[in-house]
Write a protein that holds these residues in place. Structure first.
Motif, PDB file in Angstrom:
ATOM      1  N   PRO A  34       0.830  -1.204   0.000  1.00 36.55           N
ATOM      2  CA  PRO A  34       0.000   0.000   0.000  1.00 36.55           C
ATOM      3  C   PRO A  34       0.865   1.254   0.000  1.00 36.55           C
ATOM      4  N   THR A  35       0.371   2.296  -0.621  1.00 32.66           N
ATOM      5  CA  THR A  35       1.068   3.571  -0.641  1.00 32.66           C
ATOM      6  C   THR A  35       0.486   4.472   0.438  1.00 32.66           C
ATOM      7  N   ARG A  36       1.110   5.616   0.650  1.00 36.16           N
ATOM      8  CA  ARG A  36       0.684   6.514   1.727  1.00 36.16           C
ATOM      9  C   ARG A  36      -0.719   7.051   1.474  1.00 36.16           C
ATOM     10  N   CYS A  37      -1.386   7.377   2.550  1.00 36.20           N
ATOM     11  CA  CYS A  37      -2.724   7.958   2.462  1.00 36.20           C
ATOM     12  C   CYS A  37      -2.601   9.412   2.020  1.00 36.20           C
ATOM     13  N   LEU A  38      -3.397   9.785   1.064  1.00 35.02           N
ATOM     14  CA  LEU A  38      -3.469  11.159   0.599  1.00 35.02           C
ATOM     15  C   LEU A  38      -4.633  11.851   1.310  1.00 35.02           C
ATOM     16  N   ILE A  39      -4.629  13.153   1.331  1.00 35.07           N
ATOM     17  CA  ILE A  39      -5.714  13.870   2.009  1.00 35.07           C
ATOM     18  C   ILE A  39      -7.066  13.512   1.401  1.00 35.07           C
ATOM     19  N   ALA A  40      -7.112  13.235   0.108  1.00 32.28           N
ATOM     20  CA  ALA A  40      -8.366  12.852  -0.553  1.00 32.28           C
ATOM     21  C   ALA A  40      -8.870  11.499  -0.061  1.00 32.28           C
ATOM     22  N   ASP A  41      -7.990  10.673   0.528  1.00 29.02           N
ATOM     23  CA  ASP A  41      -8.372   9.360   1.047  1.00 29.02           C
ATOM     24  C   ASP A  41      -8.958   9.442   2.456  1.00 29.02           C
ATOM     25  N   LEU A  42      -8.818  10.584   3.120  1.00 25.06           N
ATOM     26  CA  LEU A  42      -9.067  10.667   4.561  1.00 25.06           C
ATOM     27  C   LEU A  42     -10.202  11.603   4.939  1.00 25.06           C
ATOM     28  N   GLU A  43     -10.760  11.332   6.106  1.00 28.00           N
ATOM     29  CA  GLU A  43     -11.630  12.249   6.836  1.00 28.00           C
ATOM     30  C   GLU A  43     -10.925  12.492   8.165  1.00 28.00           C
ATOM     31  N   ALA A  44     -11.222  13.602   8.838  1.00 29.42           N
ATOM     32  CA  ALA A  44     -10.578  13.907  10.114  1.00 29.42           C
ATOM     33  C   ALA A  44     -11.570  14.572  11.057  1.00 29.42           C
ATOM     34  N   GLY A  45     -11.297  14.435  12.345  1.00 32.02           N
ATOM     35  CA  GLY A  45     -12.130  15.077  13.351  1.00 32.02           C
ATOM     36  C   GLY A  45     -11.549  14.897  14.738  1.00 32.02           C
ATOM     37  N   PHE A  46     -12.158  15.560  15.699  1.00 31.96           N
ATOM     38  CA  PHE A  46     -11.778  15.386  17.102  1.00 31.96           C
ATOM     39  C   PHE A  46     -12.531  14.197  17.685  1.00 31.96           C
TER      40      PHE A  46
END
Length: 180
Positions: A34-46
């Motif tokens: 697997p390659t690194r996660c890109l921002i388009a692959d992710l969601e984020a939150g607290f």
């Protein structure tokens, strides 16, 4: 001389041809890493669970807030290292504070589709009575995944104030690597 060069060239072709056929058959069908996660692959939150909320009402000890990343893509990807975290303050005197990193060693985290990993931010809350110039009032966090240049903008949901140490070499507010 010509026959010597021809012999060397022929030997190179034979060696190159042998090397190409020397690969095991399983290598051709092996799954790519697997390659690194890109921002388009992710969601984020607290993180908002009971044990994940920082204790901003107390001022005696450090506390932790947690930020999570979830792989929303259909591929497996990896995260390793530290996120970039800039706190943007609510007071006109706060400005933006780029958090220092802890000395903890990062590990590589592999995220399948739907997997979540978090990291902690260690904070040192202060009392409301602390002079304004000594406190930082968080408003938003700009969170950049490791090895990315774009960020998520997260609204700070916990209230409270943090001891302002944005110029300190060893601040009591800092971030830890992904997975810690």
């Amino acid at each position: 001389m010509k026959s010597k060069l021809t012999a060397v060239a022929l030997a190179a072709v034979v060696v190159a041809g042998t090397a190409a056929t020397a690969l095991p058959a399983s290598a051709a069908t092996a799954k790519a890493e697997p390659t690194r996660c890109l921002i388009a692959d992710l969601e984020a939150g607290f993180a908002m669970g009971d044990g994940a909320k920082p204790e901003m009402g107390q001022t005696e000890n450090q506390t932790q807030a947690y930020i999570w990343f979830t792989n929303k893509s259909k591929r497996t990807c990896t995260l390793s290292g530290f996120a970039g975290v800039d706190m943007v303050g609510a007071q006109t005197t706060d400005g933006t504070w780029s958090l220092a990193r802890s000395s903890e060693a990062p590990t590589k985290m592999t995220l399948e589709q739907g997997d979540t990993v978090d990291f902690s931010i260690t904070l040192l809350p202060v009392a409301k009575s602390t002079p304004q110039k000594e406190k930082f009032v968080p408003a938003t966090f700009l969170v950049t995944p490791p090895n990315e240049t774009k960020h998520f903008t997260l609204k700070w949901p916990f209230g409270g104030q943090i001891l302002k140490q944005d110029g300190a070499t060893r601040p009591a507010t800092y971030l830890n690597p992904i997975g810690q």
